[in-house]
Design a protein around this motif. Structure first.
Motif, PDB file in Angstrom:
ATOM      1  N   ARG A  75       0.924  -1.339   0.470  1.00  0.00           N
ATOM      2  CA  ARG A  75       0.232  -0.230   0.065  1.00  0.00           C
ATOM      3  C   ARG A  75       1.119   1.483   0.586  1.00  0.00           C
ATOM      4  NH1 ARG A  75      -4.565   1.474   4.997  1.00  0.00           N
ATOM      5  NH2 ARG A  75      -4.875   3.905   4.259  1.00  0.00           N
ATOM      6  N   ILE A  76       1.779   0.924   0.771  1.00  0.00           N
ATOM      7  CA  ILE A  76       3.374   2.127   0.730  1.00  0.00           C
ATOM      8  C   ILE A  76       4.358   1.875   1.117  1.00  0.00           C
ATOM      9  CG2 ILE A  76       4.307   4.129   2.091  1.00  0.00           C
ATOM     10  CD1 ILE A  76       1.451   4.744   2.693  1.00  0.00           C
ATOM     11  N   GLY A  77       5.270   2.165   0.075  1.00  0.00           N
ATOM     12  CA  GLY A  77       6.499   1.499  -0.732  1.00  0.00           C
ATOM     13  C   GLY A  77       7.364   2.729  -0.606  1.00  0.00           C
ATOM     14  N   ARG A  78       8.879   2.379   0.573  1.00  0.00           N
ATOM     15  CA  ARG A  78       9.579   3.136   0.767  1.00  0.00           C
ATOM     16  C   ARG A  78      11.042   2.826   0.908  1.00  0.00           C
ATOM     17  NH1 ARG A  78      10.843   9.672   2.582  1.00  0.00           N
ATOM     18  NH2 ARG A  78      12.715   9.027   3.202  1.00  0.00           N
ATOM     19  N   MET A  79      11.708   2.864  -0.256  1.00  0.00           N
ATOM     20  CA  MET A  79      13.308   2.108   0.160  1.00  0.00           C
ATOM     21  C   MET A  79      14.026   3.287   0.537  1.00  0.00           C
ATOM     22  SD  MET A  79      15.369  -0.306   0.434  1.00  0.00           S
ATOM     23  CE  MET A  79      15.038  -1.894   0.649  1.00  0.00           C
ATOM     24  N   ASP A  80      14.951   3.790   1.907  1.00  0.00           N
ATOM     25  CA  ASP A  80      15.603   4.731   1.811  1.00  0.00           C
ATOM     26  C   ASP A  80      17.368   4.047   1.401  1.00  0.00           C
ATOM     27  OD1 ASP A  80      15.380   7.413   3.236  1.00  0.00           O
ATOM     28  OD2 ASP A  80      13.515   6.087   3.022  1.00  0.00           O
ATOM     29  N   LEU A  81      18.237   4.311   0.784  1.00  0.00           N
ATOM     30  CA  LEU A  81      19.482   3.651   0.360  1.00  0.00           C
ATOM     31  C   LEU A  81      20.941   4.682   0.297  1.00  0.00           C
ATOM     32  CD1 LEU A  81      17.310   3.353  -2.793  1.00  0.00           C
ATOM     33  CD2 LEU A  81      18.732   1.079  -2.793  1.00  0.00           C
ATOM     34  N   ALA A  82      21.328   4.242   0.468  1.00  0.00           N
ATOM     35  CA  ALA A  82      23.152   4.901   1.293  1.00  0.00           C
ATOM     36  C   ALA A  82      23.586   4.317   0.630  1.00  0.00           C
ATOM     37  CB  ALA A  82      22.525   5.195   2.603  1.00  0.00           C
ATOM     38  N   LEU A  83      24.328   4.888  -0.365  1.00  0.00           N
ATOM     39  CA  LEU A  83      25.589   4.260  -1.134  1.00  0.00           C
ATOM     40  C   LEU A  83      26.720   5.252  -0.414  1.00  0.00           C
ATOM     41  CD1 LEU A  83      22.900   2.372  -2.223  1.00  0.00           C
ATOM     42  CD2 LEU A  83      25.477   1.880  -3.767  1.00  0.00           C
ATOM     43  N   THR A  84      28.132   4.128  -0.436  1.00  0.00           N
ATOM     44  CA  THR A  84      29.252   5.129  -0.222  1.00  0.00           C
ATOM     45  C   THR A  84      30.272   4.360  -0.971  1.00  0.00           C
ATOM     46  OG1 THR A  84      28.633   5.812   2.222  1.00  0.00           O
ATOM     47  CG2 THR A  84      30.889   6.211   1.622  1.00  0.00           C
ATOM     48  N   LEU A  85      30.830   5.125  -1.373  1.00  0.00           N
ATOM     49  CA  LEU A  85      32.191   4.729  -2.572  1.00  0.00           C
ATOM     50  C   LEU A  85      33.281   5.035  -2.303  1.00  0.00           C
ATOM     51  CD1 LEU A  85      31.056   5.053  -5.935  1.00  0.00           C
ATOM     52  CD2 LEU A  85      30.499   3.808  -4.841  1.00  0.00           C
TER      53      LEU A  85
END
Length: 431
Positions: A260-270
């Motif tokens: 119904r509600i879908g949220r993805m928080d992504l944090a990537l560090t190179l």
């Protein structure tokens, strides 16, 4: 949907953290992790549940979530047999309501370990110590909630130079208005390689705060595909953190269609020179769904590469949000970063919010971003219909063409076929 009734409380933070005491009391000693959980509780007490008054959450209204009961899901449940049968064949781990249900890997290659957290604490404590230490998501309340409340998880560890070609990590949530907190820790040492599939599903109403952490050593290569196929009544508010050492390569391909509600928080560090990240997503949203990606990709050192392409197909009154930030640190010279968000609207009531952003503090870089929003090409529809193709089939063909870049990049033929079938079924409803 009829949310589970709860007793009114003055402070919603106390309402959610009350479950932490019950969780801690039922954990084996090796998963108590008092320092980690105390720090997570402190973060959540500071953050509280987010509201639209916060800039990072102004496009994500989680008001319907506030009626859910954050109690633990029941124990001893089994995943839906039909759902299991639809998973790709081969080695797999199944988690039910955030707890390991079955590890069916057979004999693994030398140097590869796939363990529940309790077993990992006994056999690979130095690796499990990486849990909750990666940068990113510090202001994400649901990542903090996951760390405070997770009851189990899976560690995939690939030793230096070893390789794991295929493994499915399957999450099933049994509903009943509960909250589940699945957890994955993926650690690839120097020169290691792996191809993993994470598949999320469930039934009924529930909150999932699924959190994945990825640590890649020098020259390691990880290809991770994720299928977010949650229940239509679910709230999926998860996160992913990744840290890449020198010359590491991370490929993430995300299929999103449930919730119904879908949220993805992504944090990537190179964080090592020569590191490269490729992120590719396809979102299918219909009805009144809200599907959301918030992403921060940080180039911390010189000569790293990143590519991001997210596509959304929207029908009904659905809403798709993409908020992506590329951050280039002062020492990250010769960065090469590209970001695209493309959206196809099948309805005049559908809405997309695309916010591609750059924050560049170096002067020798090649960076670009952009966003597009459009409807199906009327000329292309006319061309197909003039050749005897019905309207619904013509629309499906054009959507298949739009999604083709994502599907064609999938190397697993069985998975590609399964997602093509899901796309066709979705179009039957959306058309």
């Amino acid at each position: 949907m009829n949310p589970v009734a709860v007793t009114a409380v003055t402070d919603p933070r106390a309402h959610w953290l009350a479950a932490a005491t019950e969780t801690a009391a039922g954990l084996p000693p090796e998963l108590a992790l008092p320092e980690l959980r105390a720090a997570a509780r402190t973060r959540f007490e500071r953050l509280g549940l987010p509201s639209r008054t916060l800039e990072a959450w102004r496009t994500t209204d989680i008001a319907p979530l506030r009626g859910l009961e954050p109690r633990r899901a029941g124990t001893g449940r089994a995943p839906d047999a039909g759902w299991l049968a639809g998973l790709p064949a081969g080695p797999r781990v199944v988690l039910v309501d955030g707890r390991v249900h079955a590890i069916e890997t057979g004999e693994l290659p030398a140097g590869v370990s796939v363990l529940g957290f309790a077993e990992a604490a006994r056999r690979l404590p130095q690796v499990l110590a990486a849990l909750d230490t990666l940068p990113g998501l510090d202001a994400h309340a649901f990542a903090a909630l996951n760390s405070a409340l997770f009851e189990d998880g899976v560690l995939v560890h690939v030793a230096a130079g070893a390789r794991l070609d295929a493994l499915t990590l399957a999450h099933w949530s049994s509903g009943d208005g509960t909250a589940v907190h699945p957890r994955l820790l993926l650690v690839l040492e120097d020169g290691a390689g792996a191809g993993l599939l994470e598949w999320q599903g469930g039934q009924g109403t529930y909150l999932s705060t699924a959190l994945t952490e990825v640590r890649l050593g020098r020259g390691a290569q990880l290809a991770l595909s994720t299928v977010q196929d949650e229940s239509a009544e679910a709230f999926q508010l998860g996160g992913l953190r990744a840290q890449l050492a020198a010359d590491a390569k991370f490929s993430l391909r995300r299929w999103v269609g449930g919730g119904r509600i879908g949220r993805m928080d992504l944090a990537l560090t190179l964080e090592g020179e020569g590191a490269a990240a490729e992120l590719d997503g396809l979102v299918l949203a219909g009805g009144t769904q809200l599907l959301d990606h918030h992403l921060e990709l940080r180039h911390a050192v010189a000569r790293c590469t990143s590519r991001q392409t997210f596509r959304g197909v929207l029908a009904g009154k659905a809403k798709h949000v993409f908020d992506g930030l590329i951050r280039v640190d002062p020492d990250a010279q010769q960065t090469d970063a590209q970001q695209q968000c493309r959206n196809l609207l099948l309805s005049k009531q559908a809405l997309t919010v695309a916010i591609p952003r750059l924050e560049i503090l170096a002067d020798d870089v090649k960076c670009a971003h952009g966003a597009t929003v459009g409807a199906l090409d009327e000329d292309a529809l006319f061309y197909l219909r003039a050749r005897g193709i019905g309207l619904a089939e013509a629309r499906t063909l054009l959507v298949r063409a739009f999604a083709g870049e994502f599907l064609d990049a999938l190397t697993d033929e069985a998975m590609r076929a399964a997602l093509e079938t899901r796309l066709d079924a979705w179009m039957e409803v959306a058309a």
